[in-house]
Design an enzyme around this catalytic site. Structure first.
Site, PDB file in Angstrom:
ATOM      1  N   HIS A  58      37.455  65.334 108.072  1.00 33.28           N
ATOM      2  CA  HIS A  58      38.455  65.823 107.123  1.00 33.28           C
ATOM      3  C   HIS A  58      39.599  64.814 107.075  1.00 33.28           C
ATOM      4  CE1 HIS A  58      37.264  70.359 107.230  1.00 33.28           C
ATOM      5  NE2 HIS A  58      36.193  69.578 107.258  1.00 33.28           N
ATOM      6  N   GLU A  60      42.808  65.060 107.423  1.00 30.89           N
ATOM      7  CA  GLU A  60      43.790  65.157 108.512  1.00 30.89           C
ATOM      8  C   GLU A  60      43.238  64.572 109.807  1.00 30.89           C
ATOM      9  OE1 GLU A  60      44.418  68.892 105.912  1.00 30.89           O
ATOM     10  OE2 GLU A  60      42.741  67.648 106.561  1.00 30.89           O
ATOM     11  N   CYS A  88      42.679  73.349 107.143  1.00 30.74           N
ATOM     12  CA  CYS A  88      41.695  74.337 107.576  1.00 30.74           C
ATOM     13  C   CYS A  88      41.908  74.622 109.069  1.00 30.74           C
ATOM     14  CB  CYS A  88      40.283  73.807 107.326  1.00 30.74           C
ATOM     15  SG  CYS A  88      39.764  72.527 108.499  1.00 30.74           S
ATOM     16  N   CYS A  91      41.435  71.465 111.292  1.00 25.56           N
ATOM     17  CA  CYS A  91      42.514  70.503 111.147  1.00 25.56           C
ATOM     18  C   CYS A  91      43.821  71.029 111.720  1.00 25.56           C
ATOM     19  CB  CYS A  91      42.680  70.115 109.681  1.00 25.56           C
ATOM     20  SG  CYS A  91      41.268  69.188 109.052  1.00 25.56           S
TER      21      CYS A  91
END
Length: 161
Positions: A58, A60, A88, A91
């Site tokens: 992801h 992040e 999410c 993250c």
């Protein structure tokens, strides 16, 4: 706890541009992240889940990895992250583990759900008892597994985090 930093729209615009460019170029999902320290961009990354075949890639997490490598540390206590979407659960946990000072985000998790990125099931799973989770969790060899914790507890080389 309140943010000690005033958000700077230019960094959010960078995160949004990363997210948009990522989609337009076909590299991955519509997510971008920028990590800033003292007004300077330390790291920036987009989502590369599908292009890297890595479900943890992801934006992040990618940005955290880049920032930590650049700064040669596993904690980003004096850093702020600008991310194109509310993080999410994975993250969010990574941001807490990295000790980021503050998180600024553009889209909400409801916005993400509206286009098919619905993370609510993860929030629900975390709150379920182990025996009720979708993926079975079963404890094994606890008497053997504890040895690694004992070694950590007794190590003179350990670095707490």
């Amino acid at each position: 706890m309140s943010n000690t930093v005033s958000p700077d729209p230019k960094f959010m615009r960078m995160a949004i541009e990363l997210a948009t460019d990522n989609v337009v170029t076909g590299n991955g999902g519509p997510f971008g992240a920028v990590i800033v320290r003292n007004g300077e961009v330390i790291a920036s990354a987009a989502n590369t889940v599908t292009s890297a075949n890595d479900p943890t890639a992801h934006a992040e997490v990618n940005a955290i990895r880049e920032a930590c490598a650049k700064l040669k540390t596993f904690q980003l206590e004096d850093c702020d992250i600008y991310t194109s979407c509310e993080p999410c659960p994975m993250c969010m946990a990574a941001l807490y583990w990295s000790r980021c000072r503050s998180v600024f985000y553009g889209n909400t998790k409801a916005d993400a759900a509206a286009i098919g990125f619905d993370d609510q099931f993860l929030y629900d799973e975390v709150n379920r008892p182990l025996e009720q989770r979708r993926i079975p969790f079963q404890r094994m060899l606890p008497d053997e597994a504890i040895r690694s914790f004992q070694a950590w507890q007794n190590s003179n080389e350990r670095i707490d985090y």
